[in-house]
Design a protein around this motif. Structure first.
Motif, PDB file in Angstrom:
ATOM      1  N   UNK A 384       0.818  -1.209   0.000  1.00 54.84           N
ATOM      2  CA  UNK A 384       0.000   0.000   0.000  1.00 54.84           C
ATOM      3  C   UNK A 384       0.853   1.262   0.000  1.00 54.84           C
ATOM      4  N   UNK A 385       0.298   2.326  -0.575  1.00 59.43           N
ATOM      5  CA  UNK A 385       0.880   3.663  -0.512  1.00 59.43           C
ATOM      6  C   UNK A 385      -0.191   4.599   0.032  1.00 59.43           C
ATOM      7  N   UNK A 386       0.112   5.261   1.148  1.00 62.48           N
ATOM      8  CA  UNK A 386      -0.869   6.138   1.786  1.00 62.48           C
ATOM      9  C   UNK A 386      -1.384   7.182   0.799  1.00 62.48           C
ATOM     10  N   UNK A 387      -2.709   7.268   0.748  1.00 60.51           N
ATOM     11  CA  UNK A 387      -3.355   8.264  -0.105  1.00 60.51           C
ATOM     12  C   UNK A 387      -3.384   7.916  -1.569  1.00 60.51           C
ATOM     13  N   UNK A 388      -2.777   6.793  -1.970  1.00 58.20           N
ATOM     14  CA  UNK A 388      -2.694   6.461  -3.389  1.00 58.20           C
ATOM     15  C   UNK A 388      -3.370   5.135  -3.738  1.00 58.20           C
ATOM     16  N   UNK A 389      -2.921   4.041  -3.110  1.00 49.07           N
ATOM     17  CA  UNK A 389      -3.446   2.740  -3.542  1.00 49.07           C
ATOM     18  C   UNK A 389      -3.169   1.666  -2.499  1.00 49.07           C
ATOM     19  N   UNK A 390      -3.925   0.586  -2.630  1.00 55.11           N
ATOM     20  CA  UNK A 390      -3.718  -0.618  -1.838  1.00 55.11           C
ATOM     21  C   UNK A 390      -3.934  -1.825  -2.746  1.00 55.11           C
ATOM     22  N   UNK A 391      -3.044  -2.806  -2.651  1.00 52.45           N
ATOM     23  CA  UNK A 391      -3.165  -4.024  -3.454  1.00 52.45           C
ATOM     24  C   UNK A 391      -3.137  -5.245  -2.553  1.00 52.45           C
ATOM     25  N   UNK A 392      -4.172  -6.054  -2.633  1.00 49.92           N
ATOM     26  CA  UNK A 392      -4.212  -7.346  -1.967  1.00 49.92           C
ATOM     27  C   UNK A 392      -3.934  -8.410  -3.014  1.00 49.92           C
ATOM     28  N   UNK A 393      -2.890  -9.201  -2.783  1.00 52.38           N
ATOM     29  CA  UNK A 393      -2.528 -10.280  -3.701  1.00 52.38           C
ATOM     30  C   UNK A 393      -2.683 -11.600  -2.974  1.00 52.38           C
ATOM     31  N   UNK A 394      -3.382 -12.533  -3.596  1.00 51.23           N
ATOM     32  CA  UNK A 394      -3.553 -13.833  -2.951  1.00 51.23           C
ATOM     33  C   UNK A 394      -3.541 -14.941  -3.989  1.00 51.23           C
ATOM     34  N   UNK A 395      -3.260 -16.129  -3.513  1.00 53.57           N
ATOM     35  CA  UNK A 395      -3.208 -17.296  -4.390  1.00 53.57           C
ATOM     36  C   UNK A 395      -4.254 -18.319  -3.956  1.00 53.57           C
ATOM     37  N   UNK A 396      -4.670 -19.115  -4.912  1.00 57.85           N
ATOM     38  CA  UNK A 396      -5.572 -20.245  -4.653  1.00 57.85           C
ATOM     39  C   UNK A 396      -4.987 -21.439  -5.388  1.00 57.85           C
ATOM     40  N   UNK A 397      -4.789 -22.526  -4.670  1.00 53.96           N
ATOM     41  CA  UNK A 397      -4.175 -23.690  -5.295  1.00 53.96           C
ATOM     42  C   UNK A 397      -5.177 -24.380  -6.225  1.00 53.96           C
ATOM     43  N   UNK A 398      -4.683 -24.836  -7.359  1.00 58.80           N
ATOM     44  CA  UNK A 398      -5.541 -25.570  -8.291  1.00 58.80           C
ATOM     45  C   UNK A 398      -5.883 -26.933  -7.683  1.00 58.80           C
ATOM     46  N   UNK A 399      -7.088 -27.416  -7.888  1.00 64.21           N
ATOM     47  CA  UNK A 399      -7.581 -28.603  -7.144  1.00 64.21           C
ATOM     48  C   UNK A 399      -6.776 -29.870  -7.367  1.00 64.21           C
ATOM     49  N   UNK A 400      -6.113 -30.011  -8.520  1.00 67.62           N
ATOM     50  CA  UNK A 400      -5.387 -31.250  -8.747  1.00 67.62           C
ATOM     51  C   UNK A 400      -4.209 -31.409  -7.796  1.00 67.62           C
ATOM     52  N   UNK A 401      -3.779 -30.287  -7.154  1.00 68.21           N
ATOM     53  CA  UNK A 401      -2.685 -30.360  -6.186  1.00 68.21           C
ATOM     54  C   UNK A 401      -3.092 -31.200  -4.985  1.00 68.21           C
ATOM     55  N   UNK A 402      -4.392 -31.218  -4.678  1.00 66.50           N
ATOM     56  CA  UNK A 402      -4.869 -31.955  -3.511  1.00 66.50           C
ATOM     57  C   UNK A 402      -4.994 -33.457  -3.803  1.00 66.50           C
ATOM     58  N   UNK A 403      -4.936 -33.841  -5.070  1.00 61.98           N
ATOM     59  CA  UNK A 403      -5.146 -35.248  -5.432  1.00 61.98           C
ATOM     60  C   UNK A 403      -3.935 -36.085  -5.033  1.00 61.98           C
TER      61      UNK A 403
END
Length: 403
Positions: A384-403
């Motif tokens: 984040x930058x005060x007064x300018x922007x905020x970015x939330x970045x996240x990942x989600x594992x593809x389901x075949x990883x659980x197999x």
């Protein structure tokens, strides 16, 4: 034969022995490796790790003999734990009055014995690391030193095992208490929602029925009451969402991201000057749709609430790399102070900013988001930058990883 006497602190010593929860346990490789090593290192047929119980000598590890316990009153180890030396050594038990007519000597040909007491950090002798031979012998200084060093290693294994057991008990207790807390929060929250709904409806009825008889101050009181009721109701809903976020099932759906985002925008009923940029490529997603909906709904909702610009801009992206879907939600809002970035996902942690309506956050939403991302096998971070922007970045594992 002389029966070994009990130490003066026998009661406390027995309590220490039992605290390790090793009596009557099955063989363990870590201890068997040591007795095997000792027998081969010193070239003796029998090597034992013993624990002196009230009336017996329990053999936690027994190399060279088939049984795992013996009477304490005939044991060599009963004498060894009374020794003030690092090593208790009997070169020829047949010549020692303490072991005259001892069945171990007469029936099992236990002629030579050396035992290093297992002394714990509180100074209690728990048992011994000991060796037997069927002939008289004298250990070299190197052999004696090796036996004493390995005895200390046995005690370290005892302590490590005890610490692991204690940590497991603490973890189970925390899990139990956490479940109780969740159940309590759930019951309280559900029980409070109906009275709050009644308060909100009642304020509207009072305004409609008696509004012409109330002055401006009284009407303001009713407005404040309704606003506070809504705020508390939202807080309770967020709390319920948080405590239920770790109950996400393993349901996997196939859907297109932009279709999901269109549904969310409709659900939000945005009434501000706002432009939301969807990903250029309508990515097909395979994951738990409900969980992803909740994550994006919270993040987009925050971008709308904590924005002081005349025109709100929200950019949403999604790419696929290796086994992960990589998402980001960026806005042009008020931003998050640098010293708050590390704690923003903690439960009840707030940045301190007021939203567009002048309300302060409850510090629950982002903690819920983190739980949901974790349940989908991913991680989340924020810049984040005060007064300018905020970015939330996240990942989600593809389901075949659980197999």
């Amino acid at each position: 034969m002389i029966t070994p006497r009990f130490p003066k602190n026998e009661s406390a010593r027995l309590k220490a022995v039992k605290s390790y929860q090793l009596l009557d346990t099955l063989p363990e490789e870590d201890f068997d490796n040591i007795t095997n090593l000792v027998s081969n290192l010193i070239d003796v047929p029998i090597s034992l790790i013993t624990l002196l119980d009230a009336e017996r000598n329990f053999l936690k590890s027994h190399y060279g003999i088939p049984f795992n316990e013996a009477p304490r009153d005939t044991s060599f180890c009963g004498h060894a734990i009374l020794s003030e030396n690092d090593l208790f050594e009997i070169k020829d038990a047949r010549l020692d009055p303490r072991f005259e007519n001892n069945p171990l000597v007469k029936e099992h040909n236990a002629i030579f014995y050396a035992g290093a007491p297992l002394i714990n950090s509180d100074g209690f002798p728990l048992g011994t690391l000991c060796i037997f031979d069927s002939k008289p012998r004298v250990l070299s200084n190197k052999q004696k030193k090796s036996l004493v060093i390995l005895a200390k290693q046995v005690v370290q294994l005892f302590e490590l095992r005890k610490n692991n057991l204690e940590l497991r008990e603490v973890r189970e207790e925390l899990k139990f208490q956490n479940n109780n807390l969740k159940n309590f929060a759930g019951h309280v929250s559900h029980d409070m929602k109906m009275p709050l709904a009644n308060m909100i409806v009642t304020t509207d009825i009072l305004k409609k029925k008696y509004g012409d008889r109330l002055d401006d101050k009284a009407l303001q009181y009713l407005t404040n009451l309704k606003r506070s009721s809504f705020s508390l109701s939202e807080y309770i809903s967020n709390l319920l969402d948080h405590y239920e976020s770790d109950k996400t099932d393993n349901t996997v759906d196939s859907f297109y991201l932009n279709h999901l985002l269109e549904d969310l925008v409709d659900l939000l009923q945005i009434n501000t000057n706002c432009h939301i940029n969807f990903p250029e490529d309508d990515v097909e997603i395979i994951c738990n749709r409900v969980a992803l909906e909740q994550i994006l709904l919270n993040l987009i909702g925050n971008s709308l609430k904590y924005n002081d610009k005349e025109h709100t801009i929200i950019d949403i992206s999604c790419t696929i790399k290796d086994e992960f879907y990589n998402f980001s939600v960026t806005d042009n809002g008020v931003g998050i102070p640098e010293d708050k970035l590390e704690t923003v996902f903690n439960l009840f942690s707030t940045v301190g900013n007021l939203d567009r309506n002048g309300n302060k956050g409850h510090g629950i939403g982002l903690s819920t988001v983190k739980n949901l991302v974790k349940s989908l096998g991913g991680t989340i971070m924020v810049t984040s930058k005060i007064g300018e922007s905020t970015t939330f970045s996240f990942t989600v594992v593809k389901p075949e990883v659980f197999d």
